[in-house]
Design a protein around this motif. Structure first.
Motif, mmCIF file in Angstrom:
data_model
loop_
_atom_site.group_PDB
_atom_site.id
_atom_site.type_symbol
_atom_site.label_atom_id
_atom_site.label_comp_id
_atom_site.label_asym_id
_atom_site.label_seq_id
_atom_site.Cartn_x
_atom_site.Cartn_y
_atom_site.Cartn_z
ATOM 1 N N ALA A 171 1.950 26.176 4.902
ATOM 2 C CA ALA A 171 1.221 25.442 6.502
ATOM 3 C C ALA A 171 1.903 26.206 7.476
ATOM 4 O O ALA A 171 0.573 25.857 8.943
ATOM 5 C CB ALA A 171 1.978 23.836 6.184
ATOM 6 N N VAL A 172 2.963 26.129 7.781
ATOM 7 C CA VAL A 172 3.385 27.066 9.147
ATOM 8 C C VAL A 172 2.456 28.395 9.190
ATOM 9 O O VAL A 172 2.242 28.778 10.461
ATOM 10 C CB VAL A 172 5.188 27.183 8.711
ATOM 11 N N ALA A 173 1.883 28.944 8.639
ATOM 12 C CA ALA A 173 1.691 30.400 8.164
ATOM 13 C C ALA A 173 -0.368 29.404 9.130
ATOM 14 O O ALA A 173 -0.790 30.221 10.466
ATOM 15 C CB ALA A 173 1.626 31.473 7.345
ATOM 16 N N GLN A 174 -0.878 28.499 8.867
ATOM 17 C CA GLN A 174 -2.021 29.086 8.765
ATOM 18 C C GLN A 174 -1.556 27.728 10.120
ATOM 19 O O GLN A 174 -2.965 27.662 10.973
ATOM 20 C CB GLN A 174 -3.030 27.766 7.538
ATOM 21 N N ALA A 175 -1.354 26.739 10.854
ATOM 22 C CA ALA A 175 -1.100 26.144 12.217
ATOM 23 C C ALA A 175 -0.966 26.965 12.872
ATOM 24 O O ALA A 175 -1.502 27.222 13.450
ATOM 25 C CB ALA A 175 0.240 25.423 11.604
ATOM 26 N N PHE A 176 -0.285 28.076 12.695
ATOM 27 C CA PHE A 176 0.987 28.960 13.737
ATOM 28 C C PHE A 176 -0.795 30.345 13.994
ATOM 29 O O PHE A 176 -1.242 30.141 14.916
ATOM 30 C CB PHE A 176 1.797 30.161 13.188
ATOM 31 N N TYR A 177 -1.249 30.533 13.026
ATOM 32 C CA TYR A 177 -2.733 31.130 13.162
ATOM 33 C C TYR A 177 -3.769 30.451 13.590
ATOM 34 O O TYR A 177 -4.546 31.207 14.686
ATOM 35 C CB TYR A 177 -3.610 31.856 12.258
ATOM 36 N N ASN A 178 -3.943 29.027 13.155
ATOM 37 C CA ASN A 178 -5.095 28.137 14.467
ATOM 38 C C ASN A 178 -4.373 28.126 15.454
ATOM 39 O O ASN A 178 -5.668 28.331 16.201
ATOM 40 C CB ASN A 178 -4.977 26.892 13.452
ATOM 41 N N LYS A 179 -3.703 28.125 15.843
ATOM 42 C CA LYS A 179 -2.806 27.806 17.327
ATOM 43 C C LYS A 179 -3.551 28.996 17.652
ATOM 44 O O LYS A 179 -3.586 28.767 19.009
ATOM 45 C CB LYS A 179 -1.550 27.298 16.867
ATOM 46 N N LYS A 180 -2.867 30.512 17.744
ATOM 47 C CA LYS A 180 -3.443 30.960 18.852
ATOM 48 C C LYS A 180 -4.824 31.263 18.477
ATOM 49 O O LYS A 180 -4.974 32.462 19.786
ATOM 50 C CB LYS A 180 -2.562 32.799 17.287
ATOM 51 N N GLU A 181 -5.950 30.933 17.754
ATOM 52 C CA GLU A 181 -6.468 31.510 17.867
ATOM 53 C C GLU A 181 -7.777 30.538 18.633
ATOM 54 O O GLU A 181 -9.429 30.110 18.354
ATOM 55 C CB GLU A 181 -7.582 31.877 16.121
ATOM 56 N N GLY A 182 -6.838 29.032 19.336
ATOM 57 C CA GLY A 182 -7.326 28.229 20.282
ATOM 58 C C GLY A 182 -7.551 27.002 19.354
ATOM 59 O O GLY A 182 -8.378 26.075 19.754
ATOM 60 N N ARG A 183 -8.006 27.047 18.051
ATOM 61 C CA ARG A 183 -8.280 25.298 17.249
ATOM 62 C C ARG A 183 -7.044 24.774 17.824
ATOM 63 O O ARG A 183 -5.645 25.020 18.015
ATOM 64 C CB ARG A 183 -7.728 25.575 16.010
ATOM 65 N N THR A 184 -7.572 22.914 18.297
ATOM 66 C CA THR A 184 -6.145 21.919 18.701
ATOM 67 C C THR A 184 -5.769 21.020 17.135
ATOM 68 O O THR A 184 -5.055 20.067 17.609
ATOM 69 C CB THR A 184 -6.915 21.416 19.998
ATOM 70 N N ARG A 185 -6.599 20.779 16.524
ATOM 71 C CA ARG A 185 -6.524 20.312 15.526
ATOM 72 C C ARG A 185 -7.039 20.602 13.640
ATOM 73 O O ARG A 185 -7.806 21.662 13.878
ATOM 74 C CB ARG A 185 -7.951 19.070 15.855
ATOM 75 N N LEU A 186 -6.346 20.306 13.067
ATOM 76 C CA LEU A 186 -6.184 20.131 11.403
ATOM 77 C C LEU A 186 -7.237 19.488 10.804
ATOM 78 O O LEU A 186 -6.340 18.650 11.001
ATOM 79 C CB LEU A 186 -5.420 21.625 11.261
ATOM 80 N N ALA A 187 -7.514 19.620 9.510
ATOM 81 C CA ALA A 187 -7.916 18.533 8.162
ATOM 82 C C ALA A 187 -7.652 18.829 7.201
ATOM 83 O O ALA A 187 -7.822 20.154 7.369
ATOM 84 C CB ALA A 187 -9.734 18.145 8.849
ATOM 85 N N THR A 188 -6.983 18.032 6.593
ATOM 86 C CA THR A 188 -7.281 18.542 5.437
ATOM 87 C C THR A 188 -7.048 17.034 4.321
ATOM 88 O O THR A 188 -7.333 16.018 4.632
ATOM 89 C CB THR A 188 -5.723 18.857 5.411
ATOM 90 N N GLU A 189 -6.888 18.191 3.146
ATOM 91 C CA GLU A 189 -6.473 16.505 1.351
ATOM 92 C C GLU A 189 -5.762 16.976 1.526
ATOM 93 O O GLU A 189 -4.556 17.669 1.735
ATOM 94 C CB GLU A 189 -7.546 17.382 0.936
ATOM 95 N N THR A 190 -4.857 15.496 0.375
ATOM 96 C CA THR A 190 -3.471 15.500 0.343
ATOM 97 C C THR A 190 -3.840 15.206 -0.768
ATOM 98 O O THR A 190 -3.782 14.100 -1.076
ATOM 99 C CB THR A 190 -2.058 15.320 0.575
ATOM 100 N N GLY A 191 -2.932 15.803 -2.237
ATOM 101 C CA GLY A 191 -2.965 14.241 -3.460
ATOM 102 C C GLY A 191 -1.628 14.344 -3.073
ATOM 103 O O GLY A 191 -1.755 12.929 -3.045
ATOM 104 N N ALA A 192 -0.715 15.143 -4.047
ATOM 105 C CA ALA A 192 0.741 13.889 -4.312
ATOM 106 C C ALA A 192 1.142 13.370 -3.058
ATOM 107 O O ALA A 192 2.604 12.845 -2.852
ATOM 108 C CB ALA A 192 1.541 14.840 -4.535
ATOM 109 N N GLY A 193 0.821 13.865 -1.149
ATOM 110 C CA GLY A 193 1.495 13.357 -0.637
ATOM 111 C C GLY A 193 2.027 15.355 0.168
ATOM 112 O O GLY A 193 2.719 15.203 1.472
#
Ligand SMILES: Cc1ncc(COP(=O)(O)O)c(C=O)c1O
Length: 472
Positions: free
Chosen positions: A134-156
């Motif tokens: 999660a940390v790695a994915q948020a980091f690369y998204n932020k670096k490339e200019g995304r401001t929001r992430l959408a995801t699913e979760t099973g158990a939470g």
């Protein structure tokens, strides 16, 4: 005299116990600085991911609306090692390196001759291995200019991990939580909200995919396949939003390999090397995280039994077909070659919500086909019995998902004892079960249903992949 002998024996036992170390810890400075990419060592190459419209391999442009370029690059990379960015390491250091324990008390409780070690990922703030990616994915998204992430979760667990990562890195987050888990685990919802994310039960009225499923099945318990459809649709519709997946994809498994790299060093501290490496498998990320660095040794010629544990209600690796299939129920994702039970399969609402997925990581599928990994499936009452035994000796109350790996471990230890053998077993305890108390309550009340996937239902669900390309 007799009392004295008893006392002396007690002291002797205490000494023996003290001579066997319980925890093997690494310094923060020993945090792995690279992720390990098993792709470069695999005997068989992965089948290409296909565009469902053209049947041709997908390229970076097809994936760019959903993922940042850096993650797309990691998805197809053949490099053996990929450096971990300094910013990601800094956040990892909040809880990593995680401890490795020798389960001395569990060994004693079951009277085994084998040695059992467990790597404990439940010490992360959200309580599982999931923030490693999660940390790695948020980091690369932020670096490339995304401001929001959408995801699913099973158990939470994944929803908590991504909302935690987004909060620390500075992104908005929207979580579609499988309805049955949303209802079973209200405290997970609060945790996700505490880290600032928005959360809705899936199927929801907020997406076309959710509305279509609700129109047909108003009482749908939801599934990871359905929640993925909703999150992908959300991300595809908005420029500012990327999609984030907590398992299955190559880059997700890659990020988890910090677990196994640490465990290799910790087993060395313990003066041991595992004969058996065990993890539970939903999409496959915690299992891969522990197992891949050990599989590297196995591919190089070392003998290790690598065991994947799954629920009998969703027996993807043990009974699924290796085929091209969609990653989600509404057929929005590309086609991936993997073991699958069919994309419209909705697993029974067992309590290991994170293991309710119709497919599995293509990397794991291929390694199963190449007989480097084997798999077993278990019923949930057996799994909970093992979880309670573990809690009663080691103290930690495991997540129901992780309890599958404990159950697998107890079976391996028992088989070894019966054969008069001694094994060194290493398992991944992927998370704690503090938000799963309703599941434990049901178990104690004798209300847990044992569900093994029905043959007719499996045949029905597998019809959904008829007509899709088949792996060469
Ligand atoms: C604690 C825990 N373990 C395991 C899993 C299964 O996921 P994966 O197979 O990607 O590790 C989950 C998923 O939610 C989880 O929460």
């Amino acid at each position: 005299m007799r009392r004295l002998t008893l006392y002396a024996r007690g002291v002797q036992q205490t000494r023996t116990r003290a001579a066997s170390q319980t925890k093997f810890l690494l310094e923060e400075s020993q945090l792995p600085r690279r992720w390990y990419n098993i792709r470069s060592d695999m005997p068989t190459a992965l089948r290409p991911v296909l565009h469902p419209g053209t049947g041709l391999p997908v390229g970076p442009d097809d994936l760019a609306p959903l993922f940042p370029m850096e993650l797309i690059g990691q998805e197809v990379s053949e490099d053996t090692e990929i450096p971990i960015p300094e910013e990601v390491l800094e956040i990892y250091s909040l809880w990593r390196p995680t401890p490795l324990f020798r389960a001395l008390r569990l060994e004693e409780a079951i009277g085994t001759r084998s040695r059992i070690f467990y790597k404990y990922e439940g010490v992360s703030p959200p309580g599982s291995h999931k923030p490693n990616t999660a940390v790695a994915q948020a980091f690369y998204n932020k670096k490339e200019g995304r401001t929001r992430l959408a995801t699913e979760t099973g158990a939470g667990q994944w929803g908590s991990a991504l909302s935690f990562a987004c909060k620390l890195i500075g992104l908005e987050c929207k979580v579609y939580m499988v309805r049955v888990s949303y209802e079973q685990k209200p405290a997970r919802r609060s945790m996700i909200k505490a880290w600032g994310a928005e959360i809705v039960p899936s199927p929801s009225e907020e997406t076309q995919s959710g509305r279509a499923i609700l129109a047909e099945h108003p009482d749908s318990p939801g599934s990871l396949g359905i929640a993925i459809s909703e999150a992908v649709e959300d991300a595809a519709a908005r420029e500012d939003t990327a999609y984030s997946l907590g398992s299955v994809l190559n880059h997700v498994l890659l990020h988890q390999t910090v677990i196994g790299q640490e465990a290799l060093a910790q087993m060395e501290l313990a003066g041991a090397f595992p004969d058996v490496v065990i993890g539970c498998v939903g999409g496959g990320s915690n299992f891969a995280g522990l197992a891949f660095p050990f599989l590297r040794e196995k591919i190089a010629g070392r003998e290790i039994d690598v065991l994947a544990c799954e629920p009998a209600a969703c027996p993807t690796l043990t009974r699924g077909l290796f085929a091209y299939d969609f990653g989600d129920t509404s057929k929005l994702t590309p086609l991936v070659a993997m073991h699958t039970l069919g994309h419209d399969f909705v697993p029974a609402p067992i309590h290991a919500g994170g293991l309710r997925y119709h497919g599995v990581a293509p990397l794991i599928s291929q390694l199963v086909l190449d007989e480097l990994i084997r798999a077993e499936a278990y019923l949930q009452n057996d799994v909970f019995a093992s979880a309670v035994l573990f809690a009663g000796s080691e103290g930690i109350l495991p997540a129901p998902e992780a309890a599958h790996a404990i159950h697998g471990t107890l079976r391996v230890a028992k088989a070894a004892d019966e054969a008069g053998e001694e094994r060194t077993i290493l398992l991944n305890l992927s998370g704690h079960g503090h938000f799963d108390m309703a599941a434990y309550d049901s178990y104690f009340a004798g209300k847990l249903e044992d569900v093994a996937l029905d043959e007719d239902e499996m045949e029905r669900a597998l019809r959904s992949i008829e007509g899709l390309p088949s792996p060469a």
